[in-house]
Structure formats: C-alpha cells, structure tokens
Write a protein that holds these residues in place. Structure first.
Motif, PDB file in Angstrom:
ATOM      1  N   THR A  76      32.946  16.961 -11.981  1.00 34.86           N
ATOM      2  CA  THR A  76      32.067  16.504 -10.555  1.00 34.86           C
ATOM      3  C   THR A  76      32.729  15.938  -9.645  1.00 34.86           C
ATOM      4  OG1 THR A  76      29.964  16.537 -12.602  1.00 34.86           O
ATOM      5  CG2 THR A  76      29.786  15.538 -10.400  1.00 34.86           C
ATOM      6  N   LEU A  93      32.787  15.998 -17.885  1.00 34.37           N
ATOM      7  CA  LEU A  93      31.622  16.468 -16.944  1.00 34.37           C
ATOM      8  C   LEU A  93      31.999  15.311 -15.679  1.00 34.37           C
ATOM      9  CD1 LEU A  93      29.250  17.811 -16.133  1.00 34.37           C
ATOM     10  CD2 LEU A  93      27.618  16.014 -17.475  1.00 34.37           C
ATOM     11  N   LEU A  98      26.034  19.716 -10.683  1.00 30.25           N
ATOM     12  CA  LEU A  98      26.949  19.499 -11.545  1.00 30.25           C
ATOM     13  C   LEU A  98      26.646  18.019 -12.486  1.00 30.25           C
ATOM     14  CD1 LEU A  98      28.544  21.596 -10.041  1.00 30.25           C
ATOM     15  CD2 LEU A  98      30.646  20.536 -10.967  1.00 30.25           C
ATOM     16  N   TRP A 107      33.813  21.796 -17.058  1.00 27.78           N
ATOM     17  CA  TRP A 107      32.515  22.319 -17.171  1.00 27.78           C
ATOM     18  C   TRP A 107      32.518  22.972 -18.332  1.00 27.78           C
ATOM     19  CZ3 TRP A 107      27.923  21.448 -15.256  1.00 27.78           C
ATOM     20  CH2 TRP A 107      26.841  22.425 -15.541  1.00 27.78           C
ATOM     21  N   GLY A 133      23.741  18.923 -14.697  1.00 27.79           N
ATOM     22  CA  GLY A 133      24.578  19.355 -16.090  1.00 27.79           C
ATOM     23  C   GLY A 133      24.350  17.788 -16.822  1.00 27.79           C
TER      24      GLY A 133
END
Length: 403
Positions: free
Chosen positions: A352, A348, A312, A378, A316
């Motif tokens: 996370t 984000l 993540l 997300w 990400g």
C-alpha cells in the motif's frame, strides 16, 4: 469429518458447508490474478483481447470479481446468524460458486464473447446473492442489519451501470470509471457499517486476553456520524469527483472516522493481531479520505494517492481482517492467528505504501516500485492467507457443529 464421511452421512462437503469457505478461499487465490492483464500491459509483456481498457478491466475484476466474492462469503455467512435463517449450503452453494467462476472466465474472454452475455453472467451472480439476502434482512430478526442489504443493492446498481456504459447503453459522460469509483466507495461504507458489528465483539475478546484496564466505550452517535459522512462522500464523489466541495466532504468523513477510531481499545489490546488487522484497515480509510480531500482542494497532491490507500489499504485490509476473524470463528477455532498472517499484514502495508508513495516521490522508479513490488506484495498477502487457512476451510469443524 472427512469428505467421504460427510457424503455418507448425507452432509455437504466441508468446502460447501458454509459460504465463507469457498468464497474466502477463491477470493484470496484470485486477488493477484485480477492484476495480471493491467500489469502485463504496463510491462509490455502481456496483451489480451479484453474488450475494454486494461484499467477498466482491472478495476472491474478487483471490485466485481475479488471483492464480490469476499462480500458474498461474508453476507451469506453473517446473515444466517443475524436473521436465524438456514444458510446456503451444498448443491445450491456449489451452483453459486460455479456462477462466480463462470463470470471470471467470461470476463477474461470479454473481448471475444458477446458483451451482453458477459454482463448477464456477472450480474446473475450478484443478483442471486441479493435475492437470497434481502428476504432474510427484512425479517424481524434481520431488520437491524438491513442497511448492508441496501448497500449491496446499490453495489449491484453500480455494477449494472458499468455494463450499460461499456455496452454504450448509457451516455459516455456517465463513465465506466465513475461506476467503479462508486462501487469502491460503497465498499467503504460497508466497511464502516460492518465495523460496528465486528469491533464490539473482537474488542471484548482482545481486552479480556490482554488484561487491559481500559473500559470499552462505543458511542452510537459517533458510529452513525462516521457512516453518514462516508455516505455523503460516496454521493459527492459520484456527482462531482475532484470538486472542492467533494474535497471538504472527504475531509469531514476522514475526521469522523478518526473520531470513531479514538474509542477503539488502544494499548495492550491492540497487540492482538485480529484487532490490529481491522484497526489498520480503518486507519487506511481515514488517511485515504484525508488525502482525497486534500487533493481536491490543492494542486500539490494527485487524487490517486488517496485512492490507492482506500482500496489497497482499507478494502484490502478489511477483507483480510474479515477472512481471518470469520475464518477462525466459523470453523470453531479460537482467535489465534498463525505467525504467517503477520507476514501477510507486513506485505499488505508495504504494498500500500509503495503503490501510493513511489509515484509521488520517486516517479522514475514507477514500474518497479509502484507496479511490480506492490503486485508481489498483494500476491503474497492473499496467498499467504490461503496457505494458512486452506486446511481449515477445506475440513469440517473440529467440534462437529455445522459451519
């Protein structure tokens, strides 16, 4: 140039003028959709004929659906600049996009379609990208970037291994989950390799814009050590995931990444969002490796805490950073990001942290704090990006240049 004008001029539609345009947009839109079956099962709200466990399905779509689209968009955009070759555009690019979409549809119906067909469609997409990329990377101009092509080849082999396990053509002990971990770790190595190319460029811009007096210095040996230790971690994690030796390798890799981060332009330059995006992704990489290492050496920390930070946060975050930086530079715009991207970054980071911390400290709130809220974060992260960049990606460059 409008779509109609482009067609009259014999040029491809703007969305098909360069690979980053369709693949960045599609990856951003698809990112939250790849979570739905897994989240739906946890909440007892959605049951689909997936043909495998929801965890494996979810892992496949995050890696070989979402991340593969992002990787294709990056490679097919960067390689023409590096190797001085013609980019994949127009009808050929549309065909590749169509193959990626076909792979997503096939995997959503993996429980009712023949497994070999689902695997073949998805492998064909990855193979097409690799077959296009490798000749360019073997050319004299592209050879210094060959490592990315080789990593993409290993990523394809991990994907093949996943399908062979799923179709019972490999022994069960090889494990589809092990192939997913290998593919995720290869993405981490790609991040470290790519950072060597991107950070030098954007750091110069950030330092110049901020007026920071600190001189830039990037030591190749430190960069190489960061990449080599990550490669060793990927190998050790594949051979003996969770073993104490793998834990020590993970800690060594974390230390090498932290050492590399120390040379980045901290201070006023870090106030530039495009640099901050990539730096935070690399910080998640460092912290995630450290937690994976600690988990392997003690009983007090579960391994998933570090894994969530790695995918993540690091993957990400790196994908979001590349989407923003390449999206601006290759559409002929300055590195000035919308304020909405700050919101995407906050989402984000929050997602996370929740995904990693809630199961550890507040397990009684697992569904709401570690599933629902991170999923929403997300979704917002990548749909905010899509909202901010859709107009740029769908329209021609304002300077009239190709790209």
């Amino acid at each position: 140039m409008t779509t109609t004008a482009a067609l009259r001029a014999g040029q491809p539609w703007p969305i098909l003028a360069y690979a980053f345009r369709p693949f960045f947009l599609l990856a951003a839109l698809y990112a939250p959709l790849a979570l739905l079956p897994w989240v739906g099962l946890l909440l007892h709200q959605l049951t689909l004929p997936l043909g495998m466990s929801p965890m494996l399905w979810h892992g496949h779509e995050m890696l070989f659906g979402f991340a593969s689209a992002a990787l294709a968009g990056f490679l097919l955009t960067a390689i023409p600049s590096w190797a001085r070759v013609e980019p994949l555009v127009g009808v050929r690019l549309a065909g590749l996009v169509g193959l990626w979409l076909a792979g997503r549809i096939a995997f959503w119906f993996a429980g009712v379609l023949p497994g070999w067909l689902v695997a073949a469609i998805n492998l064909a997409f990855s193979l097409w990208v690799l077959v296009w990329a490798l000749p360019a990377l073997f050319s004299p101009e592209g050879r210094r970037h060959l490592s990315l092509g080789l990593l993409a080849g290993l990523f394809l082999l991990a994907q093949l291994g996943f399908y062979l396990t799923w179709l019972d053509l490999l022994p069960a002990q090889s494990g589809g989950l092990g192939m997913l971990h290998l593919a995720a770790n290869l993405l981490l190595v790609m991040i470290a390799v790519t950072a060597s190319r991107i950070v030098r460029v954007i750091s110069q811009v950030a330092v110049g814009e901020s007026g920071s007096p600190r001189p830039l210095r990037f030591t190749p040996a430190r960069e190489h050590l960061a990449v080599v230790t990550l490669c060793l971690f990927a190998l050790a994690d594949f051979v003996a995931r969770g073993h104490p030796v793998t834990g020590w390798v993970a800690l060594a890799a974390a230390a090498a990444q932290a050492d590399r981060l120390s040379e980045w332009p901290w201070g006023r330059a870090m106030g530039r969002l495009y640099l901050l995006l990539l730096t935070l992704a690399y910080a998640w990489l460092t912290l995630g490796l450290a937690l994976v290492g600690i988990a392997a050496l003690s009983d007090g920390l579960p391994a998933y805490a570090g894994r969530h930070l790695l995918f993540l946060g690091a993957v990400g975050g790196a994908v979001l950073a590349v989407f923003c930086i390449a999206g601006l530079r290759h559409t002929g715009r300055p590195l000035v990001l919308s304020r909405l991207i700050w919101l995407a970054l906050v989402c984000l980071v929050l997602g996370t942290l929740l995904r990693s911390a809630v199961p550890l400290f507040w397990p009684q709130h697992y569904l709401s704090g570690s599933v629902l809220l991170p999923t929403l974060c997300w979704l917002l992260t990548f749909w905010i990006y899509a909202l901010s960049f859709a107009r740029m990606l769908l329209s021609a460059r304002p300077d009239g240049l190709p790209g």
